[in-house]
Each structure stands twice: as structure tokens, then as C-alpha cells.
Design a protein around this motif. Structure first.
Motif, PDB file in Angstrom:
ATOM      1  N   PRO A 195       0.814  -1.224   0.000  1.00  0.00           N
ATOM      2  CA  PRO A 195       0.000   0.000   0.000  1.00  0.00           C
ATOM      3  C   PRO A 195       0.844   1.268   0.000  1.00  0.00           C
ATOM      4  O   PRO A 195       0.472   2.274  -0.624  1.00  0.00           O
ATOM      5  N   GLY A 196       1.998   1.239   0.657  1.00  0.00           N
ATOM      6  CA  GLY A 196       2.891   2.399   0.638  1.00  0.00           C
ATOM      7  C   GLY A 196       3.450   2.665  -0.751  1.00  0.00           C
ATOM      8  O   GLY A 196       3.571   3.822  -1.169  1.00  0.00           O
ATOM      9  N   ASP A 197       3.772   1.612  -1.466  1.00  0.00           N
ATOM     10  CA  ASP A 197       4.235   1.773  -2.845  1.00  0.00           C
ATOM     11  C   ASP A 197       3.143   2.410  -3.697  1.00  0.00           C
ATOM     12  O   ASP A 197       3.427   3.275  -4.542  1.00  0.00           O
ATOM     13  N   LEU A 198       1.895   1.972  -3.506  1.00  0.00           N
ATOM     14  CA  LEU A 198       0.783   2.541  -4.262  1.00  0.00           C
ATOM     15  C   LEU A 198       0.612   4.025  -3.961  1.00  0.00           C
ATOM     16  O   LEU A 198       0.412   4.835  -4.860  1.00  0.00           O
ATOM     17  N   GLY A 253     -11.831  10.566  -4.410  1.00  0.00           N
ATOM     18  CA  GLY A 253     -11.295  11.919  -4.336  1.00  0.00           C
ATOM     19  C   GLY A 253     -12.373  12.959  -4.101  1.00  0.00           C
ATOM     20  O   GLY A 253     -13.570  12.658  -4.067  1.00  0.00           O
ATOM     21  N   VAL A 254     -11.951  14.224  -3.955  1.00  0.00           N
ATOM     22  CA  VAL A 254     -12.896  15.305  -3.681  1.00  0.00           C
ATOM     23  C   VAL A 254     -13.817  15.549  -4.873  1.00  0.00           C
ATOM     24  O   VAL A 254     -14.903  16.099  -4.737  1.00  0.00           O
ATOM     25  N   SER A 255     -13.398  15.146  -6.067  1.00  0.00           N
ATOM     26  CA  SER A 255     -14.224  15.305  -7.267  1.00  0.00           C
ATOM     27  C   SER A 255     -15.106  14.090  -7.532  1.00  0.00           C
ATOM     28  O   SER A 255     -15.765  14.017  -8.567  1.00  0.00           O
ATOM     29  N   GLY A 256     -15.086  13.142  -6.615  1.00  0.00           N
ATOM     30  CA  GLY A 256     -15.858  11.920  -6.802  1.00  0.00           C
ATOM     31  C   GLY A 256     -14.947  10.740  -7.055  1.00  0.00           C
ATOM     32  O   GLY A 256     -13.740  10.891  -7.266  1.00  0.00           O
ATOM     33  N   TYR A 257     -15.528   9.566  -7.021  1.00  0.00           N
ATOM     34  CA  TYR A 257     -14.746   8.344  -7.195  1.00  0.00           C
ATOM     35  C   TYR A 257     -14.150   8.299  -8.600  1.00  0.00           C
ATOM     36  O   TYR A 257     -14.816   8.599  -9.588  1.00  0.00           O
ATOM     37  N   ARG A 258     -12.901   7.928  -8.670  1.00  0.00           N
ATOM     38  CA  ARG A 258     -12.258   7.714  -9.964  1.00  0.00           C
ATOM     39  C   ARG A 258     -11.265   6.567  -9.820  1.00  0.00           C
ATOM     40  O   ARG A 258     -10.858   6.203  -8.717  1.00  0.00           O
ATOM     41  N   GLU A 259     -10.907   6.009 -10.968  1.00  0.00           N
ATOM     42  CA  GLU A 259      -9.934   4.927 -10.987  1.00  0.00           C
ATOM     43  C   GLU A 259      -8.700   5.370 -11.754  1.00  0.00           C
ATOM     44  O   GLU A 259      -8.809   6.031 -12.795  1.00  0.00           O
ATOM     45  N   HIS A 260      -7.536   5.015 -11.223  1.00  0.00           N
ATOM     46  CA  HIS A 260      -6.252   5.432 -11.781  1.00  0.00           C
ATOM     47  C   HIS A 260      -5.535   4.234 -12.378  1.00  0.00           C
ATOM     48  O   HIS A 260      -5.467   3.160 -11.768  1.00  0.00           O
ATOM     49  N   LEU A 261      -4.975   4.430 -13.555  1.00  0.00           N
ATOM     50  CA  LEU A 261      -4.107   3.439 -14.189  1.00  0.00           C
ATOM     51  C   LEU A 261      -2.675   3.935 -14.128  1.00  0.00           C
ATOM     52  O   LEU A 261      -2.401   5.098 -14.423  1.00  0.00           O
ATOM     53  N   SER A 262      -1.756   3.069 -13.757  1.00  0.00           N
ATOM     54  CA  SER A 262      -0.345   3.466 -13.738  1.00  0.00           C
ATOM     55  C   SER A 262       0.525   2.269 -14.066  1.00  0.00           C
ATOM     56  O   SER A 262       0.165   1.122 -13.814  1.00  0.00           O
ATOM     57  N   ALA A 272       3.228   6.072  -5.645  1.00  0.00           N
ATOM     58  CA  ALA A 272       3.012   6.150  -7.090  1.00  0.00           C
ATOM     59  C   ALA A 272       1.865   7.085  -7.442  1.00  0.00           C
ATOM     60  O   ALA A 272       1.835   7.654  -8.532  1.00  0.00           O
ATOM     61  N   HIS A 273       0.915   7.259  -6.508  1.00  0.00           N
ATOM     62  CA  HIS A 273      -0.259   8.097  -6.772  1.00  0.00           C
ATOM     63  C   HIS A 273      -0.294   9.279  -5.818  1.00  0.00           C
ATOM     64  O   HIS A 273      -1.345   9.659  -5.310  1.00  0.00           O
ATOM     65  N   ILE A 274       0.857   9.875  -5.575  1.00  0.00           N
ATOM     66  CA  ILE A 274       0.971  10.949  -4.585  1.00  0.00           C
ATOM     67  C   ILE A 274       0.091  12.144  -4.937  1.00  0.00           C
ATOM     68  O   ILE A 274      -0.335  12.907  -4.074  1.00  0.00           O
ATOM     69  N   SER A 275      -0.230  12.305  -6.235  1.00  0.00           N
ATOM     70  CA  SER A 275      -1.044  13.450  -6.648  1.00  0.00           C
ATOM     71  C   SER A 275      -2.537  13.158  -6.611  1.00  0.00           C
ATOM     72  O   SER A 275      -3.344  14.010  -6.941  1.00  0.00           O
ATOM     73  N   ALA A 276      -2.911  11.936  -6.217  1.00  0.00           N
ATOM     74  CA  ALA A 276      -4.336  11.600  -6.162  1.00  0.00           C
ATOM     75  C   ALA A 276      -5.045  12.496  -5.158  1.00  0.00           C
ATOM     76  O   ALA A 276      -4.514  12.846  -4.105  1.00  0.00           O
ATOM     77  N   GLU A 277      -6.294  12.858  -5.482  1.00  0.00           N
ATOM     78  CA  GLU A 277      -7.016  13.821  -4.661  1.00  0.00           C
ATOM     79  C   GLU A 277      -7.485  13.249  -3.337  1.00  0.00           C
ATOM     80  O   GLU A 277      -7.614  13.941  -2.345  1.00  0.00           O
ATOM     81  N   GLY A 278      -7.787  11.981  -3.305  1.00  0.00           N
ATOM     82  CA  GLY A 278      -8.427  11.394  -2.136  1.00  0.00           C
ATOM     83  C   GLY A 278      -7.502  11.334  -0.936  1.00  0.00           C
ATOM     84  O   GLY A 278      -6.309  11.077  -1.052  1.00  0.00           O
ATOM     85  N   SER A 279      -8.050  11.552   0.225  1.00  0.00           N
ATOM     86  CA  SER A 279      -7.292  11.433   1.460  1.00  0.00           C
ATOM     87  C   SER A 279      -7.448  10.047   2.066  1.00  0.00           C
ATOM     88  O   SER A 279      -6.712   9.681   2.975  1.00  0.00           O
ATOM     89  N   GLY A 280      -8.422   9.304   1.583  1.00  0.00           N
ATOM     90  CA  GLY A 280      -8.651   7.965   2.086  1.00  0.00           C
ATOM     91  C   GLY A 280      -7.719   6.963   1.431  1.00  0.00           C
ATOM     92  O   GLY A 280      -6.836   7.312   0.644  1.00  0.00           O
TER      93      GLY A 280
END
Length: 346
Positions: free
Chosen positions: A198-201, A235-244, A204-212
């Protein structure tokens, strides 16, 4: 890292009854139960629909669910597209009626819907309701255990998601690892190692909006160290899924974000490309670095497959199947006179 030999696991599966893995596969002293259950295998069948010639550079067999025949699994030999009988080295299509299917690497076995197949042989993995079924097309037995997002590395190593971590079953175990054995496997000691935490994730997604927490939904391996991850984020803009794309726990290229839920991933045979889908709609096609791929203007693609050498791409729409050079600047698109719901090239 040592590869999990296919013959060892096949031997284990054949010998399995209802069993529990000796010792825990997870920390905290809890036991992870592995059981077996017979599952019938589809017998082969032969199709007989002759079609027009294809470019001679193509080779192999193109399998498809034939919409004109209630989604019966059919196939074409390339380049001449004849199929009164498949080449003996290729084999006939498995007997199956399913609009969506998943075909083994040798084209000899198939499941409805989604399954993961080992590049090294007939091993498969299925997921249903947070349980994984791991088996072999050569055996009527299968292992069942908790987990999500089963996958295979190119070297055949089995991985899956457990407690939001990508873990692998390996025989290369550091000192002090918690070991387990599989019945019928000559008491070979294995351990479960974390390859993405989870720390690696989060890094990798440090710019993701969500705090959860970021929820790991799916993975596909492009090489023995590089994988695509699909991560959910409220995230604050609503649920989204990230590909990396992540290689050895390091982010490669951009993070690709899409609103909504339900993306699924597919990777090309050699790991040079990957796609993302919402249901039957293609939304993303990228290369192994996450960069854009040149793609002809073909609307409403509902299935895509690559030739084994990845030089060619075939796509299915509601009315046709098209074949073209992969990632060519100005690809010449050929239309095949068949209607398919799903495709696989072997």
C-alpha cells in the motif's frame, strides 16, 4: 527469482482432495484455507466456414465468438482464413458458446468471461466473490483460496492481491519467511512475498485527490518487474480509478485517471501494450511506458487482440472485424467478413 514450475503445481493439483495449506499464508497466525474441487474441461470442436485470403505476413489462428451462430467459439487459420480443419499443430477451437471467452495460450481450453492463463503452460486462475480458483487444464482438481486480481508474470510466477497488496508465491524465500507446502508437491517449501505494498501505491499516486485509502482493483504484468495497476480512489471530485505503470515499485510514465467504476485491463502477449475498458467499450490503449499508441479511427470497438508477435492487431465492432499493423503511423486496415463479439489470436 525462480519461476514456479508448471509440472510441480500440476502434480499438486492432481493429488489434491479437500486440504488446508500447512502453516499460514498470511500474517498474524491466521490460516488461509486452500481447497480443491473438480471442474469439467471443454472438449475440442471443428468449424467449417471458408473466408477470403489475408495478407501473407499474418500467421497463427484467429479465434472468435461467432455472433451468427449464437456466439459459438470458432476460428480461422491465417493467412488464408480457411477453417474446415485447423492445422494439427494449432488444434480445433474448444467447444464453447459464450459471447465473452478467455482462451488458453495454446488454444486448447477456454472459459466463459475472464480468466488469467500462465504464459508458461496450461495453468489458469479465476476470481469470483473474493475467492480465487487456481488450476490446470490438464487436471480436474483446482485450488481455492481468498484473494483478488489473480495474474501471472511472463516467467509463470503466480501473483494475486490480498489485503491491498500484490503478493507472489515463490520458492525464493528469505530467512525467517513463513513457509507453506502444497500436497503432492514433494514438500517443496514456498513463501508468500509482497511485491507491491500500500505504501508503494501511495507513493506512485501521490497526486491523487483522495485522502482515504487507495484500493487496488486489478493488475496485469508487462514484464517480470513491470505491471499495470488499477487503483480506486474516492477523491474530492468523486470516485475515480487510476491506471499506472510501475516497474520495481517505481512509477513509469503518467498516471491515467478516469471517472467512474468498473475499468478492466488487458495486456498484449509480450507486454508491449495494454488496454482499458468500460464494459464492452475500449477507452485506453497505451504502450508499456504508458504512452499513447497510434490507432486507426474505428468506432465502437468491443474486442481487441494482438498477434502472438504483436505485429498485428485485430478488433471487433458490432458489424465487422478489422485487422491492421500495430502502432503503425498510417495503418492499412483490412476488413474480415465475419461478425464477432470477442477475439483471441494464437
Amino acid at each position: 527469482m525462480r519461476r514456479w514450475p508448471t509440472w510441480l503445481l500440476v502434480g499438486a493439483l492432481v493429488a489434491l482432495g479437500s486440504v488446508a495449506v500447512a502453516d499460514a499464508l498470511r500474517g498474524g497466525g491466521e490460516r488461509e484455507v486452500v481447497s480443491s474441487n473438480p471442474r469439467p474441461r471443454p472438449p475440442p470442436a471443428v468449424t467449417t466456414v471458408p473466408l477470403e485470403p489475408a495478407p501473407p505476413a499474418m500467421s497463427g489462428a484467429l479465434y472468435y465468438s461467432d455472433v451468427s451462430d449464437e456466439c459459438r467459439l470458432s476460428g480461422l487459420t491465417l493467412p488464408d482464413l480457411r477453417n474446415p480443419a485447423f492445422d494439427p499443430s494449432t488444434g480445433a477451437p474448444p467447444k464453447l458458446r459464450s459471447c465473452r471467452f478467455s482462451l488458453s495460450r495454446d488454444g486448447q481450453a477456454a472459459f466463459p468471461d475472464d480468466a488469467e492463463w500462465s504464459p508458461q503452460g496450461g495453468m489458469y486462475a479465476l476470481e469470483d466473490d473474493n475467492m480465487i480458483e487456481l488450476g490446470s487444464s490438464a487436471s480436474q482438481q483446482a485450488l481455492h483460496f481468498p484473494g483478488n486480481a489473480p495474474a501471472f508474470k511472463p516467467d509463470g510466477t503466480f501473483t494475486y492481491v490480498r489485503e491491498n497488496k500484490v503478493v507472489e508465491w515463490t520458492t525464493s524465500c528469505p530467512r525467517g519467511s513463513r513457509l507453506f507446502t502444497l500436497p503432492g508437491d514433494n514438500a517443496t517449501a514456498r513463501c508468500r512475498q509482497v511485491v507491491l505494498s500500500p505504501g508503494d501505491l501511495r507513493r506512485a499516486h501521490i497526486s491523487a485527490e483522495g485522502s482515504g485509502p487507495l484500493v487496488l482493483k486489478d493488475v496485469e504484468w508487462l514484464s517480470d518487474t513491470r505491471l499495470i495497476t488499477l487503483v480506486g480512489d474516492a477523491g474530492v471530485s468523486g470516485y475515480r480509478e487510476h491506471l499506472s505503470v510501475i516497474d520495481d515499485r517505481q512509477l513509469i510514465g503518467p498516471v491515467i485517471s478516469e471517472f467512474g467504476e468498473g475499468l478492466r485491463l488487458e495486456a498484449s502477449p509480450r507486454g508491449s501494450f495494454f488496454t482499458a475498458w468500460y464494459g464492452d467499450s475500449l477507452v485506453i490503449i497505451r504502450d508499456q511506458n504508458g504512452d499513447l499508441v497510434t490507432f486507426p479511427t474505428i468506432p465502437r470497438v468491443r474486442a481487441l487482440t494482438w498477434s502472438p508477435d504483436e505485429r498485428w492487431t485485430a478488433v471487433a465492432t458490432e458489424h465487422s472485424v478489422f485487422v491492421f499493423r500495430t502502432n503503425a503511423s498510417e495503418p492499412s486496415v483490412r476488413r474480415l467478413p465475419i461478425v464477432a463479439y470477442d477475439l483471441a489470436w494464437r
